[in-house]
Design an enzyme around this catalytic site. Sequence first.
Site, short mmCIF file in Angstrom:
data_model
loop_
_atom_site.label_atom_id
_atom_site.label_comp_id
_atom_site.label_asym_id
_atom_site.label_seq_id
_atom_site.Cartn_x
_atom_site.Cartn_y
_atom_site.Cartn_z
N VAL A 1 0.82 -1.21 0.00
CA VAL A 1 0.00 0.00 0.00
C VAL A 1 0.86 1.26 0.00
O VAL A 1 0.70 2.16 -0.82
CB VAL A 1 -0.95 0.02 1.22
CG1 VAL A 1 -1.72 1.33 1.27
CG2 VAL A 1 -1.91 -1.16 1.16
N ASP B 1 10.10 3.05 6.74
CA ASP B 1 9.75 1.68 7.10
C ASP B 1 10.68 1.23 8.21
O ASP B 1 11.87 1.59 8.21
CB ASP B 1 9.89 0.75 5.88
CG ASP B 1 9.10 -0.54 6.06
OD1 ASP B 1 8.03 -0.67 5.43
OD2 ASP B 1 9.54 -1.41 6.83
N ARG C 1 14.21 -3.67 3.93
CA ARG C 1 13.23 -3.17 2.96
C ARG C 1 13.69 -1.82 2.41
O ARG C 1 13.64 -1.58 1.19
CB ARG C 1 11.86 -3.04 3.61
CG ARG C 1 10.77 -2.39 2.75
CD ARG C 1 10.48 -3.17 1.50
NE ARG C 1 9.28 -2.69 0.81
CZ ARG C 1 8.99 -2.96 -0.44
NH1 ARG C 1 9.79 -3.73 -1.18
NH2 ARG C 1 7.88 -2.49 -0.99
N THR D 1 -2.71 -4.05 9.53
CA THR D 1 -3.61 -4.23 10.67
C THR D 1 -4.10 -5.68 10.66
O THR D 1 -5.18 -5.98 10.14
CB THR D 1 -4.81 -3.25 10.62
OG1 THR D 1 -5.31 -3.20 9.27
CG2 THR D 1 -4.39 -1.86 11.04
N THR E 1 -6.71 -0.42 7.35
CA THR E 1 -8.08 -0.85 7.61
C THR E 1 -8.29 -1.07 9.11
O THR E 1 -7.52 -1.78 9.76
CB THR E 1 -8.38 -2.16 6.86
OG1 THR E 1 -8.15 -1.96 5.47
CG2 THR E 1 -9.81 -2.59 7.09
N CYS F 1 -6.76 -8.67 3.40
CA CYS F 1 -8.00 -7.88 3.51
C CYS F 1 -9.23 -8.75 3.76
O CYS F 1 -9.79 -8.72 4.85
CB CYS F 1 -8.21 -7.07 2.22
SG CYS F 1 -7.10 -5.66 2.06
N ARG G 1 0.71 -13.19 2.31
CA ARG G 1 0.10 -12.89 3.61
C ARG G 1 -1.25 -13.60 3.78
O ARG G 1 -2.13 -13.51 2.93
CB ARG G 1 -0.10 -11.38 3.76
CG ARG G 1 1.19 -10.60 3.94
CD ARG G 1 0.92 -9.11 3.95
NE ARG G 1 0.41 -8.64 2.68
CZ ARG G 1 -0.03 -7.40 2.46
NH1 ARG G 1 -0.06 -6.52 3.44
NH2 ARG G 1 -0.45 -7.03 1.27
#
Length: 416
Positions: free
Chosen positions: A14, A32, A37, A85, A120, A260, A331
């Site tokens: 994202v 980050d 990363r 989240t 989210t 999600c 994920r």
Amino acid sequence: MRKYKIGVLGLGYVGLPLAHAFSTKYDVVGFDISNSRVNELLNGHDRTLELSEEQLKGALNNNIIFTDKIDQLKECNIYVVTVPTPIDKHKKPDLTPLLKASESIGSILKKNDIVIYESTVYPGATEEDCVPILERVSGLIFNKDFFCGYSPERINPGDKEHTVTNILKVTSGSNEKTAEIVDELYKSVITAGTHLAPSIKVAESAKVIENSQRDVNIAFVNELAVVFNKLGIDTKAVLEAAATKWNFLPFQPGLVGGHCIGVDPYYLTHKAQEVGYNPEIILSGRRLNDRMGIYVANQVIKLMIKKGQKVAGSNVLVLGITFKENCPDIRNSKVIDVISELREFGCNVDVSDYWADSKEVEHEYGLTLNNDVNFDDYQAIILAVAHDKYKALNFELGNQVIYDIKSILKNFDGRL
């Protein structure tokens, strides 16, 4: 519009595309907590494949820097939080990354700064959970010294058509003026436009129901697949026939994972239970989808027994470990549920996936990918993810079991 310098916290699927989009108009600092990363991005490589090497290097040459040091965001006046989240082992919201990000921002927050959350959450999380941390750490007063907004992410990993700038963005702010600023900020880089919600809680709610609605619809067709399988009816053929009606919703059965759809409904149900209501449809759909990996494994075992295969000690190949096709994102992949159940039956399971990163798979699931396989070495093969490369596979049905979860193979013994 005043001059903005934007700090984006979280450079995953994202945050990185969003930081890149903002860098076309503003100075951006991408933060980050992962040093590896940051170094990867500084070297012009994005393992999520959301940005090309050309896009990444172009951004680095212009208005963006990447860092793992929060002090480098001190000069920013807009902060955008795009951290994960997840849920915990009890399927309860885990706001740890979000709250830690709020603490980090609080340590450098200044008067008139705006903090925008994209992660989210359940309705109320921004103002009830995050804002108190911002106030405590910064010593500033909400809606007097600093302000907040919420604009839920709508990134679709691996989708090169519906990219961040091509998806309409919902925006909101903690007061009328802030809402207008947040909306104009996003409008300046989102070509698809924006929708200004009347409050932060409305924007939070809109996001969390998007994936809850999808989850319930997929649960419905998953249940249909179970019923039609018992009736000896081809589910795919049924759905194709039903889809000839103009208003039929074309959902497909399958494993429902990812960051999600497999997570967001639990955020909504958590808040509902907190106010004394126990959701029935949402939780029922989630339970059904959570069981589909075990159902698939059991169907494979039944087919093996019917073909006279010895189950214990058999070799099974699973094609695909990512949560969706043509994407490296692993994920919350529900393929792991299939693998775990097969191992409970005593099967030796190999996993192959040319999209997934082997180190990530090893770290996340303790699995070693095997992309150099001979199909003849396996008593059962499960097509778990519809990567393009797998669509060309054509098996000769014999004593070997072929199970096609995604309904893309020409020859197969079973499917959802």
